[in-house]
Write a protein that holds these residues in place. Structure first.
Motif, PDB file in Angstrom:
ATOM      1  N   ASP A  70       0.845  -1.182   0.000  1.00  0.00           N
ATOM      2  CA  ASP A  70       0.000   0.000   0.000  1.00  0.00           C
ATOM      3  C   ASP A  70       0.887   1.240   0.000  1.00  0.00           C
ATOM      4  N   ALA A  71       0.518   2.226  -0.823  1.00  0.00           N
ATOM      5  CA  ALA A  71       1.253   3.496  -0.967  1.00  0.00           C
ATOM      6  C   ALA A  71       2.584   3.336  -1.694  1.00  0.00           C
ATOM      7  N   GLY A  75      -0.630   3.573  -8.492  1.00  0.00           N
ATOM      8  CA  GLY A  75      -1.535   4.467  -9.201  1.00  0.00           C
ATOM      9  C   GLY A  75      -0.804   5.601  -9.900  1.00  0.00           C
ATOM     10  N   ASP A 125      -4.632  -2.175 -11.649  1.00  0.00           N
ATOM     11  CA  ASP A 125      -4.131  -1.591 -10.407  1.00  0.00           C
ATOM     12  C   ASP A 125      -4.561  -2.527  -9.284  1.00  0.00           C
ATOM     13  N   ILE A 186      -0.453  11.290   3.190  1.00  0.00           N
ATOM     14  CA  ILE A 186      -1.828  11.110   2.720  1.00  0.00           C
ATOM     15  C   ILE A 186      -2.826  11.611   3.770  1.00  0.00           C
ATOM     16  N   LYS A 192      -5.981  13.921  -0.630  1.00  0.00           N
ATOM     17  CA  LYS A 192      -5.575  12.526  -0.761  1.00  0.00           C
ATOM     18  C   LYS A 192      -6.141  11.617   0.330  1.00  0.00           C
ATOM     19  N   TRP A 194      -8.897  10.411   0.928  1.00  0.00           N
ATOM     20  CA  TRP A 194      -9.803   9.360   0.462  1.00  0.00           C
ATOM     21  C   TRP A 194      -9.055   8.086   0.115  1.00  0.00           C
ATOM     22  N   LYS A 195      -7.752   8.190  -0.125  1.00  0.00           N
ATOM     23  CA  LYS A 195      -6.965   7.020  -0.505  1.00  0.00           C
ATOM     24  C   LYS A 195      -6.798   6.026   0.648  1.00  0.00           C
ATOM     25  N   THR A 197      -7.634   3.450   3.303  1.00  0.00           N
ATOM     26  CA  THR A 197      -8.682   2.462   3.534  1.00  0.00           C
ATOM     27  C   THR A 197      -8.404   1.738   4.850  1.00  0.00           C
ATOM     28  N   ASP A 200      -5.299  -0.192   4.502  1.00  0.00           N
ATOM     29  CA  ASP A 200      -4.099   0.633   4.611  1.00  0.00           C
ATOM     30  C   ASP A 200      -3.757   0.905   6.074  1.00  0.00           C
TER      31      ASP A 200
END
Length: 259
Positions: A70-71, A75, A125, A186, A192, A194-195, A197, A200
């Motif tokens: 993640d991160a 994307g 993705d 983030i 950002k 919203w990225k 989760t 995450d």
């Protein structure tokens, strides 16, 4: 940094250079790196257009899948790859969690439904490899489901390749410290947030579990006919250049194709 050369001054005395110099915090060395990155990126994006044109002209079908922590920048890399190519002949696929109907289907089915038609490139993705790492780590699948996936995935990819689809598998790798830094960035950026989760949120806590399943995935699925390419991604700009270079090297497109 060392004294600027005339070449450095010329680089900075451009729209890109001035923009980089004026960005905060002020750092001439970083500004020069950014200008070099932008120039390399532009040249590579021309080659990506050439690759896509070749694929369209020859009815090629291409899948490029991205996995990673993640991160890790999946994307962002996909955006740089796709921002200049023809949107009518490519798709970015980032599937949500399966619905109840999909849960009752063969695991690979919803991914097969997204496969490219003639002349199309599809960028995943995250992909079917969710079941190799993310799902077992977070308890989203049973161990039996995980084992079935691991027993089927190499045959699944062999069938993809034998059908004439070209498959490129990329894993973007960052270290734990860099992931923590990106998560902080983030969380502190309202554009950002919203990225982030729930998955995450637990990534740092479950770091070692991710590592264990990642190693098992590579051990089983890094095959001769369908190898993984690991891209070191602690520095985003370098990672993006390396990703594009790998795609261009992996697809035997005609470099003389007119664009």
């Amino acid at each position: 940094m060392e004294k600027l050369t005339q070449k450095d001054v010329d680089k900075l005395n451009t729209n890109r250079g001035l923009k980089a110099v004026l960005s905060k915090p002020f750092n001439l060395e970083r500004a020069l790196r950014y200008v070099d990155y932008e120039r390399k990126l532009k040249k590579l994006q021309v080659e990506l257009i050439r690759l896509q044109t070749w694929a369209i002209n020859n009815n090629e079908r291409i899948i490029v899948l991205f996995e990673g922590r993640d991160a890790a920048g999946k994307g962002g890399a996909i955006r740089r790859i796709t921002e200049r190519i023809n949107p009518r002949h490519m798709r970015i696929v980032a599937l949500p969690k399966p619905n109840e109907d999909q849960k009752s289907q063969w695991y690979f089915q919803r991914y097969v439904e997204q496969f490219p038609k003639a002349g199309e490139i599809v960028f995943f993705d995250r992909s079917w490899y969710n079941r190799a790492v993310v799902e077992p780590v977070n308890g989203f699948c049973t161990q039996e489901q995980y084992q079935i996936f691991m027993n089927q995935v190499n045959d699944f990819e062999r069938m993809i390749l034998e059908s004439g689809i070209r498959l490129v598998k990329i894993y973007m790798s960052i270290n734990k410290k860099e992931q923590a830094k990106r998560f902080r960035d983030i969380k502190n950026n309202p554009l950002k947030q919203w990225k982030m989760t729930p998955v995450d949120m637990r990534a740092q806590e479950l770091w070692d579990d991710y590592t264990e399943y990642k190693r098992a995935m590579f051990s089983k699925t890094n095959t001769k006919i369908s190898p993984w390419k690991v891209i070191r991604a602690n520095r985003k700009t370098i990672a993006r250049i390396n990703v594009i270079n790998h795609i261009l090297k992996s697809i035997p497109y005609d470099k003389n194709t007119e664009v």
